[in-house]
Motif scaffolding. Structure first.
Motif, short mmCIF file in Angstrom:
data_model
loop_
_atom_site.label_atom_id
_atom_site.label_comp_id
_atom_site.label_asym_id
_atom_site.label_seq_id
_atom_site.Cartn_x
_atom_site.Cartn_y
_atom_site.Cartn_z
N MET A 99 0.55 -1.35 -0.04
CA MET A 99 0.27 0.05 -0.09
C MET A 99 0.67 1.25 0.35
SD MET A 99 -3.11 -0.12 -0.47
CE MET A 99 -4.78 -0.93 -0.01
N LEU A 100 2.16 1.19 0.84
CA LEU A 100 3.06 2.50 0.55
C LEU A 100 3.59 2.38 -0.01
CD1 LEU A 100 4.22 4.34 2.21
CD2 LEU A 100 6.28 2.89 2.56
N LEU A 101 3.92 1.20 -1.25
CA LEU A 101 4.21 1.77 -2.93
C LEU A 101 3.58 2.48 -3.68
CD1 LEU A 101 6.16 0.48 -4.75
CD2 LEU A 101 5.33 -1.40 -4.88
N ALA A 102 2.13 1.81 -3.45
CA ALA A 102 1.06 2.18 -4.34
C ALA A 102 0.73 3.69 -4.22
CB ALA A 102 -0.06 1.71 -3.97
N VAL A 103 0.94 4.74 -2.42
CA VAL A 103 0.65 5.77 -2.37
C VAL A 103 2.55 6.42 -3.49
CG1 VAL A 103 1.59 7.74 -0.67
CG2 VAL A 103 -0.34 5.28 -0.09
N VAL A 104 2.98 6.09 -3.56
CA VAL A 104 4.71 6.70 -4.20
C VAL A 104 4.01 6.82 -5.30
CG1 VAL A 104 6.83 6.00 -4.26
CG2 VAL A 104 6.19 6.40 -2.43
N MET A 105 3.29 5.65 -5.69
CA MET A 105 3.29 5.21 -7.43
C MET A 105 2.18 6.42 -7.98
SD MET A 105 3.21 1.10 -8.28
CE MET A 105 3.43 1.29 -10.11
N LEU A 106 1.58 6.46 -6.85
CA LEU A 106 0.05 7.69 -7.44
C LEU A 106 1.08 9.06 -7.26
CD1 LEU A 106 -3.01 7.82 -7.69
CD2 LEU A 106 -2.89 8.27 -4.87
N VAL A 107 1.35 8.81 -6.45
CA VAL A 107 2.24 10.99 -6.24
C VAL A 107 2.78 10.65 -7.04
CG1 VAL A 107 3.98 12.29 -4.47
CG2 VAL A 107 1.72 10.58 -3.80
N LEU A 108 3.90 10.19 -8.02
CA LEU A 108 4.41 10.32 -8.66
C LEU A 108 4.15 10.11 -9.90
CD1 LEU A 108 7.57 7.41 -7.89
CD2 LEU A 108 7.80 10.45 -7.54
N GLY A 109 3.25 9.32 -10.62
CA GLY A 109 2.45 9.08 -11.16
C GLY A 109 1.27 10.57 -11.69
N LEU A 110 1.06 11.36 -10.48
CA LEU A 110 0.32 12.08 -11.17
C LEU A 110 0.38 13.71 -10.60
CD1 LEU A 110 -2.27 11.51 -8.71
CD2 LEU A 110 -2.47 11.49 -10.84
N LEU A 111 2.73 13.83 -10.80
CA LEU A 111 3.26 15.02 -10.76
C LEU A 111 3.47 14.64 -12.51
CD1 LEU A 111 6.77 14.14 -8.25
CD2 LEU A 111 4.73 15.92 -8.37
#
Length: 113
Positions: A99-111
Motif C-alpha cells: 500500500m505504501l508502494l501504491a501511494v508513492v506510485m500514485l504521487v509520482l504518477g500524478l506529478l
C-alpha cells in the motif's frame, strides 16, 4: 541458513508480480501500449489490488481473520508465529508495504512530467 520464506510465504512475492502482470496485460490489451505513458498513476491501482489480494490470501493461509485490525492491534499481527512467512514477517503483513508502494506510485504518477 537464512530462508526468504517459510511455508507458503513465497505467495507475497507471487501476488505482487502476478497482479501487476495480469493488470498490465489487461490494460494493454484493452487500451493499447500507450496507456501507461498517458496515465502512469494506473500502476498505483495495480499495487492496491496486489495489496488486497495479498491480504486476503495471507489471512486465509495463516488462518487469521480477514478483517483489518485496529492500529493498536498491529503489534499482534507482527509478533505471532505464522506458518507462512516472507522475510520473517507474516504473509498478510506485506500488504502494508504494498500500500505504501501504491501511494508513492500514485504521487509520482500524478506529478507533471
Amino acid at each position: 541458513m537464512v530462508f526468504w520464506w517459510t511455508g507458503r510465504g513465497y505467495l507475497a512475492l507471487l501476488s505482487l508480480i502476478g497482479v501487476f502482470g495480469v493488470f498490465g496485460a489487461l490494460l494493454t490489451v484493452m487500451f493499447g501500449e500507450q496507456i501507461f505513458d498517458t496515465a502512469p498513476w494506473l500502476w498505483a491501482v495495480g499495487a492496491v489490488i496486489a495489496a488486497v489480494v495479498n491480504w486476503v490470501v495471507g489471512c486465509r493461509v495463516n488462518r487469521r481473520p480477514v478483517k483489518v485490525p485496529r492500529l493498536g492491534l498491529w503489534k499482534n499481527r507482527l509478533t505471532y508465529r505464522p506458518p507462512n512467512r516472507f522475510m520473517g514477517l507474516p504473509l498478510e503483513v506485506w500488504s502494508a508495504p504494498m500500500m505504501l508502494l501504491a501511494v508513492v506510485m500514485l504521487v509520482l504518477g500524478l506529478l507533471p512530467a
